[in-house]
Design an enzyme around this catalytic site. Sequence first.
Site, PDB file in Angstrom:
ATOM      1  N   LYS A   1       0.207   3.617  -2.981  1.00 39.93           N
ATOM      2  CA  LYS A   1      -1.153   4.585  -3.013  1.00 39.93           C
ATOM      3  C   LYS A   1      -0.366   5.973  -3.145  1.00 39.93           C
ATOM      4  CE  LYS A   1      -4.568   1.958  -0.685  1.00 39.93           C
ATOM      5  NZ  LYS A   1      -3.831   0.390  -0.592  1.00 39.93           N
TER       6      LYS A   1
ATOM      7  N   TYR B   1     -11.161   2.862   4.860  1.00 38.08           N
ATOM      8  CA  TYR B   1      -9.966   2.351   3.927  1.00 38.08           C
ATOM      9  C   TYR B   1     -10.611   1.247   3.043  1.00 38.08           C
ATOM     10  CZ  TYR B   1      -4.897   0.950   3.077  1.00 38.08           C
ATOM     11  OH  TYR B   1      -3.776   0.820   2.281  1.00 38.08           O
TER      12      TYR B   1
ATOM     13  N   SER C   1       0.758  -1.186  -0.035  1.00 38.85           N
ATOM     14  CA  SER C   1      -0.061   0.118  -0.038  1.00 38.85           C
ATOM     15  C   SER C   1       0.869   1.107  -0.020  1.00 38.85           C
ATOM     16  CB  SER C   1      -0.923  -0.044   1.278  1.00 38.85           C
ATOM     17  OG  SER C   1      -2.162  -0.743   0.972  1.00 38.85           O
TER      18      SER C   1
END
Length: 440
Positions: free
Chosen positions: A112, A221, A109
């Site tokens: 991102k 999320y 992640s």
Amino acid sequence: MIVMREQLNVTERAGMKRMKAVRGAVRRGLLAAAALAGMAILTLAAGSGTKPGNSIDLVLREAVEQKKAPGVVAMASRGDEVIYQGAFGKRASTKDVPMTLDSIFHIASMTKAVTAVAVLQLIESGRVKLDEPAATYLPELAKVQVLEEFDPATKKAKLRPPKTPPTVRQLLTHTSGFGYDFFDARLHEYVEAGLAPAITGDSDAFLKAPLMFDPGTHWEYGISYDWLGELVEQVSGETLEEYFRRHIFEPLGMTDTFFNVPAEKQARVVALQLRQADGSFVEPPPQPMKPLRFFSGGGGLYSTAGDYLKFERMVLNSGMFGGKRILRAETVAQMSHNQIGEMKLAELRSTIPQLIKNPVRLPGSPDKFGWGFGINSRAVEGGRAAGSLAWDGIFNTFFWIDVSGKTCGVVLMQTLPFSDDGALAAEEDFERALYASAAR
């Protein structure tokens, strides 16, 4: 934290029907792993840091010796200077390969933030509008519905159109309505019932998941950044891999960051290690890395500490690094500020504790969100200042950008479960040691 691409089986099968056997070097995001009983404790050796006796080296060396992690690479920068770099432990324990500064990690992640930069570049060029419905660029989003009710016993669900369509801004801030089934209990049950695809395999089928609430009403999320990766491809006409390489990685000199790690560099990829119930680690057998067909904007990248530090330094330097401008200064300023108003980051609770340990804790305790980054409203004792930017990856990779302190750091490990006590302690001990060293 990341998106799940390849699955792993676990010996504890209750409630884990969609997980398959551990696949060593894991090509995509979210893995589910569990205790593999009776495995021997791994012997870990320390590596090398900046100089013998350095207090920061000592913290990381002890992290390995105390089995907080099998191996770790950490780097930090202040202003224009790299002030620390160190590598300790093993890259691959079964082969007794030492960790090195150029070791390649699945950063999950932490992808991102890179996707956010790509989207903001398209906004700067006028090809994307921040408050436009995302369906303007991705027509399939016009069909997305909100999961209003679901009965897992009967597998009956009630869905309805959202009151307003999700916008690009809401995708960037995780206020779009999309969730992750490994954090959202209702979505987890919906997926387990077979009513939506699981986040598995080298496919974007999981994007068919419903919204969990009306866009703009909550923070949660989820898969928003995978949708943003699709948006970048649709608007630019390039694959996400090509776009990142041409517009971000090459200008920044990030030569070791990839969706598909080249064959000649795969020997540097760090092996995944699974925490056992007795506190030891086990390394699953390695599997060949196969070329990807789907590039996850939410969690697909591999990188090194040195490469990611360049990305952080670009943000810290208002969009410039090495004489190359990646974003305008005013864009980075907005990217770095709270973009969710009075909302706060929702408490994360794992539906798969073997994969993500409860309680889920993020270093720095971010409570606000910008574009691509969590933001902590309060200073961290002995560490980053209030207003710092940060995020992490599910394999216990972490970074932060202390804007007011002109300091950024990255700490990379490759273990599961996420939110492991040892991994969190290693990151926090490194951060405190770094700031204490600067204060002397």
